[in-house]
Scaffold this active site. Structure first.
Site, short mmCIF file in Angstrom:
data_model
loop_
_atom_site.label_atom_id
_atom_site.label_comp_id
_atom_site.label_asym_id
_atom_site.label_seq_id
_atom_site.Cartn_x
_atom_site.Cartn_y
_atom_site.Cartn_z
N GLY A 1 49.17 31.53 24.28
CA GLY A 1 48.83 29.93 24.72
C GLY A 1 50.09 29.19 24.45
O GLY A 1 51.26 29.91 24.94
N LEU B 1 51.29 27.10 26.77
CA LEU B 1 51.74 27.58 27.79
C LEU B 1 52.95 26.42 28.51
O LEU B 1 52.59 25.39 28.32
CB LEU B 1 50.77 27.72 28.98
CG LEU B 1 49.58 28.75 28.80
CD1 LEU B 1 48.62 28.71 29.95
CD2 LEU B 1 50.13 30.15 28.32
N GLY C 1 57.03 28.43 32.43
CA GLY C 1 57.46 29.63 32.50
C GLY C 1 56.26 30.51 32.91
O GLY C 1 56.02 31.32 33.63
N HIS C 2 55.17 30.17 31.87
CA HIS C 2 53.77 30.71 31.96
C HIS C 2 53.26 30.43 33.43
O HIS C 2 52.62 31.22 34.12
CB HIS C 2 52.93 30.24 30.99
CG HIS C 2 53.22 30.83 29.63
ND1 HIS C 2 53.69 29.98 28.69
CD2 HIS C 2 53.21 32.02 29.10
CE1 HIS C 2 54.18 30.65 27.68
NE2 HIS C 2 53.71 31.97 27.67
N GLN D 1 51.97 40.44 15.39
CA GLN D 1 53.30 40.24 15.65
C GLN D 1 54.27 39.26 15.04
O GLN D 1 55.32 39.09 15.31
CB GLN D 1 53.42 40.17 17.13
CG GLN D 1 53.10 38.87 17.57
CD GLN D 1 53.06 39.03 19.59
OE1 GLN D 1 52.00 39.65 20.02
NE2 GLN D 1 53.99 38.59 20.07
N GLY E 1 57.46 37.88 31.46
CA GLY E 1 58.72 37.03 31.82
C GLY E 1 59.83 37.78 31.33
O GLY E 1 59.85 38.55 30.15
N LYS F 1 62.50 36.64 30.03
CA LYS F 1 63.07 36.12 29.02
C LYS F 1 63.13 36.92 27.82
O LYS F 1 63.91 37.27 26.99
CB LYS F 1 62.67 34.70 28.64
CG LYS F 1 63.45 34.03 27.49
CD LYS F 1 62.78 32.66 27.23
CE LYS F 1 61.65 32.54 26.21
NZ LYS F 1 61.78 33.38 24.90
N LEU G 1 62.93 28.40 29.11
CA LEU G 1 61.72 27.84 28.59
C LEU G 1 61.00 28.69 27.70
O LEU G 1 61.00 29.94 27.94
CB LEU G 1 60.60 27.37 29.82
CG LEU G 1 61.28 26.33 30.61
CD1 LEU G 1 60.06 26.20 31.86
CD2 LEU G 1 61.42 25.16 30.04
O1 PAF Z 1 55.00 37.28 24.99
C1 PAF Z 1 54.15 37.07 24.51
O2 PAF Z 1 53.64 35.81 24.49
C2 PAF Z 1 53.40 38.10 23.54
O3 PAF Z 1 54.33 38.81 23.03
C3 PAF Z 1 52.20 38.78 24.25
C4 PAF Z 1 52.91 39.59 25.43
C5 PAF Z 1 51.27 38.02 24.85
C6 PAF Z 1 51.39 39.66 23.29
O4 PAF Z 1 50.88 39.09 22.21
#
Ligand code: PAF
Length: 277
Positions: A29, A31, A34-35, A59, A145, A147, A182
């Protein structure tokens, strides 16, 4: 209905479109352009585009970072649909990681250095969630991406082993008009640190110019980048290395290589990279 919250609903949709190709853009999310660009590229790759929105607790090293992560599902949904998504999949925590979930993955050795070293456990969380999302979404293509260069490399390794039929595609970093890559983290920069952050694209551009003029010695390029970054006293460089583009091993000769950078500015961690042909 293009916003799906449960895996059972998603499974039903996926069965219905089994004969069409699916491109998948996994996101957490928040966003940005870039997304949007990844979603637009995804629409060119396959018949259908699925965007997932799932803030993956596994993560995050710092529980506070996870709690404070920006969440605005409606605005992410609108942005996804208007840039080319057919389905926005925003699953609940228990759908992605049910109580009996026990398939935690260990990333390949490409995760050992750089981000992996500075954010222990981060890539284990990334490959675990991406693997799980791949199981649910069953895409033909997954889009990331550049980045997050190391992330793409680590996911590619995981995918090669566990999902060999999924093609991983990465697209160029999208930058602001001043060159800053971004990132959802940019929103945390205040006006002063946002200006100071311009030192990153400035350093990368200087290295690109030097390299284009024929300078291939990694230590010369690295020293020049460090000198430029050092001119901004608020910038704390975490790592700056030139590595071979596939193995991520540091190289003396900057050919087919990538400069990887991470730094902290006013408490905000920023990463970027530069491909050196
Ligand atoms: O790059 C991200 O936004 C996250 O690391 C991903 C790949 C969606 C995994 O949670």
């Amino acid at each position: 209905m293009t916003l799906i919250h449960s895996t059972s609903e998603f499974d039903a949709w996926r069965k219905n479109v089994a004969n069409q190709t699916v491109a998948f853009v996994p996101t957490m999310g928040a966003l940005h352009r870039g997304h949007h660009s990844l979603i637009a590229q995804a629409a060119k790759e396959c018949d259908l585009v699925v965007v997932s929105i799932f803030v993956n607790a596994l993560q995050f090293g710092d529980a506070n970072d996870y709690i404070k992560y920006p969440r605005d599902e409606q605005s992410d949904y609108q942005a996804s649909v208007s840039t080319g998504a057919n389905i926005v999949f925003a699953p609940q925590q228990q759908d992605v990681f049910p109580a009996d979930f026990d398939c935690y993955l260990t990333p390949s050795s490409l995760a050992n250095d750089f981000e992996g070293k500075h954010r222990p456990g981060h890539f284990a969380g990334v490959v675990t969630v991406v693997h799980r999302l791949f199981e649910i979404v069953q895409p033909d293509v997954a889009i990331f991406g550049t980045k997050d260069y190391q992330q793409v490399a680590v996911i590619r390794d995981m995918c090669g082993e566990l999902h060999p039929t999924i093609r991983i595609v990465s697209f160029e970093t999208v930058r602001d008009s001043d060159g800053l890559a971004l990132s959802s983290r940019n929103a945390r920069l205040n006006t002063a640190s946002r200006l100071q952050a311009q030192i990153i694209p400035r350093a990368l551009q200087a290295i690109a110019n030097l390299h284009a003029q024929g300078q291939n010695h990694s230590h010369v390029l690295i020293n020049e980048a460090l000198k430029i970054l050092g001119s901004e006293p608020s910038m704390h460089v975490e790592y700056l290395e030139i590595v071979q583009k596939d193995t991520l091993e540091p190289v003396d000769e900057a050919r087919n290589a990538v400069l990887l950078f991470a730094g902290v500015l006013d408490g905000v961690r920023l990463i970027d990279n530069l491909f050196l042909q």
